[in-house]
Enzyme design. Structure first.
Site, mmCIF file in Angstrom:
data_model
loop_
_atom_site.group_PDB
_atom_site.id
_atom_site.type_symbol
_atom_site.label_atom_id
_atom_site.label_comp_id
_atom_site.label_asym_id
_atom_site.label_seq_id
_atom_site.Cartn_x
_atom_site.Cartn_y
_atom_site.Cartn_z
ATOM 1 N N GLY A 1 0.824 -1.207 0.000
ATOM 2 C CA GLY A 1 0.000 0.000 0.000
ATOM 3 C C GLY A 1 0.860 1.260 0.000
ATOM 4 O O GLY A 1 2.091 1.208 -0.072
ATOM 5 N N ASN B 76 -2.869 -8.494 0.315
ATOM 6 C CA ASN B 76 -3.832 -9.167 -0.574
ATOM 7 C C ASN B 76 -4.285 -8.260 -1.719
ATOM 8 O O ASN B 76 -5.165 -8.629 -2.479
ATOM 9 C CB ASN B 76 -5.053 -9.681 0.214
ATOM 10 C CG ASN B 76 -5.917 -8.546 0.728
ATOM 11 O OD1 ASN B 76 -5.532 -7.382 0.665
ATOM 12 N ND2 ASN B 76 -7.101 -8.874 1.243
ATOM 13 N N VAL C 145 -4.551 -11.009 5.515
ATOM 14 C CA VAL C 145 -4.110 -11.047 6.910
ATOM 15 C C VAL C 145 -5.232 -11.560 7.833
ATOM 16 O O VAL C 145 -4.964 -11.953 8.972
ATOM 17 C CB VAL C 145 -3.598 -9.640 7.329
ATOM 18 C CG1 VAL C 145 -4.736 -8.682 7.603
ATOM 19 C CG2 VAL C 145 -2.667 -9.707 8.508
ATOM 20 N N ALA D 61 -0.380 0.323 13.087
ATOM 21 C CA ALA D 61 -0.726 1.578 12.390
ATOM 22 C C ALA D 61 -2.164 1.916 12.729
ATOM 23 O O ALA D 61 -3.094 1.488 12.061
ATOM 24 C CB ALA D 61 -0.548 1.408 10.887
ATOM 25 N N TYR E 232 -14.305 1.638 10.154
ATOM 26 C CA TYR E 232 -12.868 1.934 10.229
ATOM 27 C C TYR E 232 -12.495 2.357 11.652
ATOM 28 O O TYR E 232 -11.576 1.807 12.259
ATOM 29 C CB TYR E 232 -12.540 3.033 9.229
ATOM 30 C CG TYR E 232 -11.083 3.432 9.133
ATOM 31 C CD1 TYR E 232 -10.125 2.528 8.689
ATOM 32 C CD2 TYR E 232 -10.668 4.725 9.459
ATOM 33 C CE1 TYR E 232 -8.782 2.901 8.565
ATOM 34 C CE2 TYR E 232 -9.341 5.109 9.332
ATOM 35 C CZ TYR E 232 -8.404 4.186 8.879
ATOM 36 O OH TYR E 232 -7.081 4.562 8.767
ATOM 37 N N TYR F 246 -2.635 -7.893 24.428
ATOM 38 C CA TYR F 246 -1.475 -8.772 24.176
ATOM 39 C C TYR F 246 -0.255 -8.267 24.955
ATOM 40 O O TYR F 246 0.560 -9.055 25.418
ATOM 41 C CB TYR F 246 -1.143 -8.810 22.682
ATOM 42 C CG TYR F 246 -1.778 -9.954 21.931
ATOM 43 C CD1 TYR F 246 -3.114 -9.914 21.538
ATOM 44 C CD2 TYR F 246 -1.048 -11.097 21.599
ATOM 45 C CE1 TYR F 246 -3.698 -10.953 20.825
ATOM 46 C CE2 TYR F 246 -1.623 -12.146 20.892
ATOM 47 C CZ TYR F 246 -2.952 -12.067 20.510
ATOM 48 O OH TYR F 246 -3.510 -13.106 19.805
HETATM 49 P P1 NAD Z 1 -3.526 1.784 1.463
HETATM 50 O O1 NAD Z 1 -4.922 1.439 1.149
HETATM 51 O O2 NAD Z 1 -2.722 2.470 0.425
HETATM 52 O O3 NAD Z 1 -2.716 0.489 1.901
HETATM 53 C C1 NAD Z 1 -3.266 -0.524 2.670
HETATM 54 C C2 NAD Z 1 -2.708 -1.840 2.184
HETATM 55 O O4 NAD Z 1 -3.239 -2.890 3.008
HETATM 56 C C3 NAD Z 1 -3.083 -2.156 0.738
HETATM 57 O O5 NAD Z 1 -1.964 -2.578 0.011
HETATM 58 C C4 NAD Z 1 -4.114 -3.257 0.881
HETATM 59 O O6 NAD Z 1 -4.153 -4.113 -0.246
HETATM 60 C C5 NAD Z 1 -3.634 -3.949 2.149
HETATM 61 N N1 NAD Z 1 -4.674 -4.710 2.828
HETATM 62 C C6 NAD Z 1 -5.900 -4.302 3.226
HETATM 63 N N2 NAD Z 1 -6.578 -5.304 3.800
HETATM 64 C C7 NAD Z 1 -5.741 -6.376 3.777
HETATM 65 C C8 NAD Z 1 -5.857 -7.712 4.228
HETATM 66 N N3 NAD Z 1 -6.980 -8.181 4.795
HETATM 67 N N4 NAD Z 1 -4.801 -8.553 4.069
HETATM 68 C C9 NAD Z 1 -3.658 -8.114 3.485
HETATM 69 N N5 NAD Z 1 -3.498 -6.871 3.026
HETATM 70 C C10 NAD Z 1 -4.525 -6.007 3.167
HETATM 71 O O7 NAD Z 1 -3.567 2.642 2.800
HETATM 72 P P2 NAD Z 1 -2.397 3.488 3.492
HETATM 73 O O8 NAD Z 1 -2.734 4.914 3.362
HETATM 74 O O9 NAD Z 1 -1.084 3.011 3.018
HETATM 75 O O10 NAD Z 1 -2.612 3.093 5.018
HETATM 76 C C11 NAD Z 1 -1.810 2.082 5.620
HETATM 77 C C12 NAD Z 1 -2.136 1.971 7.080
HETATM 78 O O11 NAD Z 1 -1.892 3.218 7.739
HETATM 79 C C13 NAD Z 1 -3.602 1.597 7.357
HETATM 80 O O12 NAD Z 1 -3.643 0.685 8.434
HETATM 81 C C14 NAD Z 1 -4.221 2.904 7.747
HETATM 82 O O13 NAD Z 1 -5.305 2.726 8.616
HETATM 83 C C15 NAD Z 1 -3.059 3.624 8.426
HETATM 84 N N6 NAD Z 1 -3.240 5.077 8.329
HETATM 85 C C16 NAD Z 1 -2.991 5.733 7.172
HETATM 86 C C17 NAD Z 1 -3.216 7.102 7.112
HETATM 87 C C18 NAD Z 1 -2.947 7.884 5.850
HETATM 88 O O14 NAD Z 1 -3.214 9.090 5.840
HETATM 89 N N7 NAD Z 1 -2.415 7.293 4.794
HETATM 90 C C19 NAD Z 1 -3.701 7.791 8.223
HETATM 91 C C20 NAD Z 1 -3.998 7.065 9.379
HETATM 92 C C21 NAD Z 1 -3.739 5.710 9.429
#
Ligand code: NAD
Ligand code: UDP
Length: 354
Positions: free
Chosen positions: A30, A52, A77, A134, A165, A179
């Site tokens: 991601g 995934n 996951v 995260a 979410y 944990y």
């Molecule tokens: P993104 O959607 O670009 O990346 C998320 C990745 O997780 C994707 O590659 C997706 O395919 C993968 N994924 C989702 N469900 C899955 C599963 N069940 N099994 C395996 N892979 C799975 O999002 P991002 O912006 O890169 O965010 C990444 C993390 O950071 C997330 O947990 C998000 O909640 C957290 N976060 C991001 C931000 C932001 O501004 N980007 C802010 C707060 C929190």
């Protein structure tokens, strides 16, 4: 399944020396995950990215797959996993993160936060690894305290559309603490605030890629509601430095990782339009349900406990991000831009063959 002896000190030893040997990054394909994998590889850590591709594509990390020490595993996951070997740090990022993504994937998002976090924590416990969750500023909901310190418990609608979410992440935080308390997992919770940068999907629906794509296409910039709601934007390189600082610190968190420079959504649209040299209009569209009206992190804890603060000014971060998008977009006049994204035949392993 590969059997190995748990070593509860492994993660702590790696932390003490400041360098991890082998990291698992769930959600590693991601936006944030791919930058995290990159910074870990740069620091000499071997990385397994587990994904995934529900909100990403293998091509998004084409630049990483040929790097020594990097492996990609296609796996959900929420299904248990084993046989990946041992890790001294586990970063759990797998989750939809863009509002349009999690609104179209409500059950998957709840499962990634619950079952997915459980599986990632189990693995960290088995390996004696440092675990970093995260989490998100969304745990504060539409906040009644401003700026938001970690001690604020939030104002979340538990049954609204965004709850899939918000509550998944709140559950993930609770599980991580359980944990830690019950099973001794060396965990850290990062509450990430809005992060932006290269490798966001142009169509992921979040404001920065949406406004940039619209500005570059000469289309109206779609400002939701009044546009007076605020956010605070952190450049991805800074966010990832914060996650690594938390991993190395041993601090349990939760700790806010974000940039405290707040601005309205309308001002951001205007900034992006100017930075992209666009003459697009602003178009006001319906606001989102339960959209947080103000958001800004108090980062005192991150400053003191991690020695971390954001370094990249928004003007610079937006310039880099707009340049990245511009290289991949056909300009308004239709003339071709250089294609810089490599198209690769990516070898993606299944968990079974990893
Ligand atoms: P993104 O959607 O670009 O990346 C998320 C990745 O997780 C994707 O590659 C997706 O395919 C993968 N994924 C989702 N469900 C899955 C599963 N069940 N099994 C395996 N892979 C799975 O999002 P991002 O912006 O890169 O965010 C990444 C993390 O950071 C997330 O947990 C998000 O909640 C957290 N976060 C991001 C931000 C932001 O501004 N980007 C802010 C707060 C929190
Ligand atoms: N937003 C907007 N236009 C868009 C996309 C988002 O005005 O095309 C607004 C959205 O309503 C919210 C803010 O921008 O007020 C931030 O939304 P985003 O989806 O980037 O992230 P959030 O902070 O809501 O998770």
């Amino acid at each position: 399944m590969t059997a190995f002896t748990p070593d509860p000190e492994a993660g702590r030893d790696a932390r003490r020396t400041g360098s991890f040997q082998r990291a698992l990054v769930t959600g590693g394909a991601g936006f944030v995950g791919s930058h995290l994998c990159e910074q870990l590889l740069d620091a000499g850590t071997s990385v397994v990215a587990l994904d995934n591709f529900v909100t990403s594509e293998p091509d998004d990390i084409a630049g990483l797959v040929d790097r020594p020490g990097f492996a990609l595993v296609r796996h959900d996951v929420t299904e248990s996993f084993s046989g990946l070997g041992r890790f001294d740090v586990v970063f759990h990022l797998a989750s939809a993160a863009s509002p349009p993504d999690y609104l179209r994937l409500p059950i998957e998002t709840l499962r990634a936060g619950s079952l997915g976090t459980d599986h990632a924590l189990e693995l960290a416990q088995r390996c004696g690894a440092r675990f970093v969750l995260a989490s998100t500023s969304e745990v504060y909901g539409d906040p009644g305290v401003h700026p938001q310190p970690e001690g604020y418990w939030g104002h979340v609608n538990p049954v609204g559309p965004r709850s899939v979410y918000d509550e998944a992440k709140r559950y993930a935080e609770a599980l991580t603490m359980a944990y830690r308390r019950e099973r001794g997992v060396d965990s850290g919770i990062a509450r990430i605030f809005n992060t932006y940068g290269p490798r966001m999907r142009a169509d992921d629906g979040r404001m920065v890629p949406t406004f940039i794509a619209q500005a570059l296409a000469g289309a109206p910039l779609t400002v939701a509601g009044t546009g007076e709601q605020t956010r605070s934007l952190c450049y991805v390189e800074d966010t990832v430095r914060g996650l690594l600082a938390l991993a190395r610190s041993g601090h349990p968190g939760p700790v806010n990782i974000g940039n405290p420079r707040e601005l309205s959504v309308r001002s951001l649209a205007e900034e992006i339009r100017a930075a992209a040299g666009s003459r697009s209009a602003l178009e006001y569209i319906d606001g989102a349900i339960d959209d947080p009206q103000r958001r800004c992190p108090d980062i005192s804890l991150a400053r003191h406990a991690l020695g971390w603060r954001p370094m990249v000014e928004r003007s610079e971060g937006l310039r880099r991000t707009i340049d990245w998008f511009a290289e991949r977009t056909t300009p308004v006049d239709g003339s071709p831009r250089p294609v810089t994204k490599r198209q690769t035949g990516l070898a993606v392993n299944s968990t079974g063959s990893a």
